[in-house]
Design a protein around this motif. Structure first.
Motif, PDB file in Angstrom:
ATOM      1  N   THR A  57      -5.647  -0.795   0.651  1.00 36.22           N
ATOM      2  CA  THR A  57      -4.612  -1.699   0.122  1.00 36.22           C
ATOM      3  C   THR A  57      -3.329  -0.941  -0.178  1.00 36.22           C
ATOM      4  O   THR A  57      -2.210  -1.408   0.110  1.00 36.22           O
ATOM      5  N   THR A  58      -3.468   0.246  -0.765  1.00 41.39           N
ATOM      6  CA  THR A  58      -2.279   1.068  -1.064  1.00 41.39           C
ATOM      7  C   THR A  58      -1.542   1.449   0.209  1.00 41.39           C
ATOM      8  O   THR A  58      -0.304   1.414   0.265  1.00 41.39           O
ATOM      9  N   ARG A  67       3.660  -5.625   3.492  1.00 43.03           N
ATOM     10  CA  ARG A  67       4.014  -5.725   2.070  1.00 43.03           C
ATOM     11  C   ARG A  67       5.101  -6.765   1.817  1.00 43.03           C
ATOM     12  O   ARG A  67       5.297  -7.208   0.680  1.00 43.03           O
TER      13      ARG A  67
END
Length: 289
Positions: A57-58, A67
């Motif tokens: 996810t990061t 994003r």
């Protein structure tokens, strides 16, 4: 054996006690799949999966365009436009600061706040531009020879005429008697013309009003900027008919003569003429009488 030690052994036994998960066929009860597990394996597996999910996810948020679809994150295009607008705003602010410095310098020079000894050709230019030094260019031998040849030709040219410093015809602001002439030695960079009260004061040429307001020493003052670096100043007016920023034609009324300001000694017009930051004698170009 203490109670704490017994409790630890019980927890350890629960964590490492193996259990068997069996998958059976409902009809034949045939074993399809079986797996031996304990609580420690389950904990380690869930922790590993959580770490992988957090890392993934990061990575998606930090290094991929996905994003932009997450609330709270701006798109790359918006950031580029914001950066471009910030650069444009900074450039516009610089131009505004230079214009303000230009008008402030004009106001200081023409209202008498600047000493004569400090006047220069760059006295009405923004400080950032005035500090730029011009490069020194040495003439070549061919240029020196050409200069000598031209000087010899001009020396005996009987038709040569000196060109005026001002290339336009100037309109007389008022008609009257000159009570005090231009005198650079006494720092009187103007001519004083005696006129009747409320006599119309006219613009000497087409231009723009850069200052039109009241000052304690000079009363109502109008400053106009014309072509070719020419600036005209009208002081001690009874009233002003134009505002700052107005465009005025040659001979148009901009004020009415009066006796305002602490330095005024009677009803008259205090008229100044400046060229490229230097004061010049208005009587060389205008007939006041």
């Amino acid at each position: 054996m203490s109670a704490k030690r017994l409790k630890r052994q019980e927890i350890k036994q629960k964590l490492f006690t193996k259990s068997r998960i069996v998958l059976l066929n409902e009809e034949t009860f045939e074993e399809i799949f079986s797996l031996k597990l304990n609580l420690m394996n389950v904990f380690v597996g869930l922790t590993s999966i959580s770490i992988v999910m957090i890392a993934l996810t990061t990575y998606i948020i930090a290094f991929t365009p996905l994003r932009e679809y997450i609330p709270g994150y701006a798109s790359t295009q918006l950031k580029r436009e914001a950066t471009r607008n910030a650069i444009a705003s900074d450039s516009l602010q610089k131009v505004i600061n230079e214009n303000e410095a230009y008008l402030a310098s004009i106001k200081k020079v023409l209202t008498g706040d600047l000493e004569t000894a400090k006047l220069s050709r760059d006295s009405i230019v923004a400080p950032e531009q005035a500090n730029a030094e011009a490069p020194e260019l040495a003439p070549s031998k061919e240029e020196l020879k050409l200069r000598e040849q031209v000087a010899l030709e001009d020396k005996y040219n009987v038709f040569e005429k000196a060109g005026p410093r001002v290339s336009q015809v100037l309109f007389a602001p008022v008609k009257g008697i000159i009570t005090e002439k231009y005198n650079s030695r006494n720092k009187h960079f103007a001519v004083d013309i005696s006129v009747a009260k409320d006599t119309p004061i006219k613009s000497v040429a087409s231009g723009t009003v850069v200052f039109a307001d009241w000052t304690p020493t000079n009363g109502n003052v109008v400053i106009m900027r014309h072509n070719d670096g020419l600036i005209s100043v009208y002081k001690h007016a009874a009233s002003i008919t134009k505002d700052q920023g107005d465009t005025v034609r040659s001979g148009e009324v901009i004020a009415l003569a009066g006796n305002t300001g602490t330095q005024s000694t009677g009803v008259h017009l205090h008229f100044e003429l400046w060229k490229d930051g230097y004061p010049i004698d208005p009587t060389q170009f205008i007939d006041f009488e």
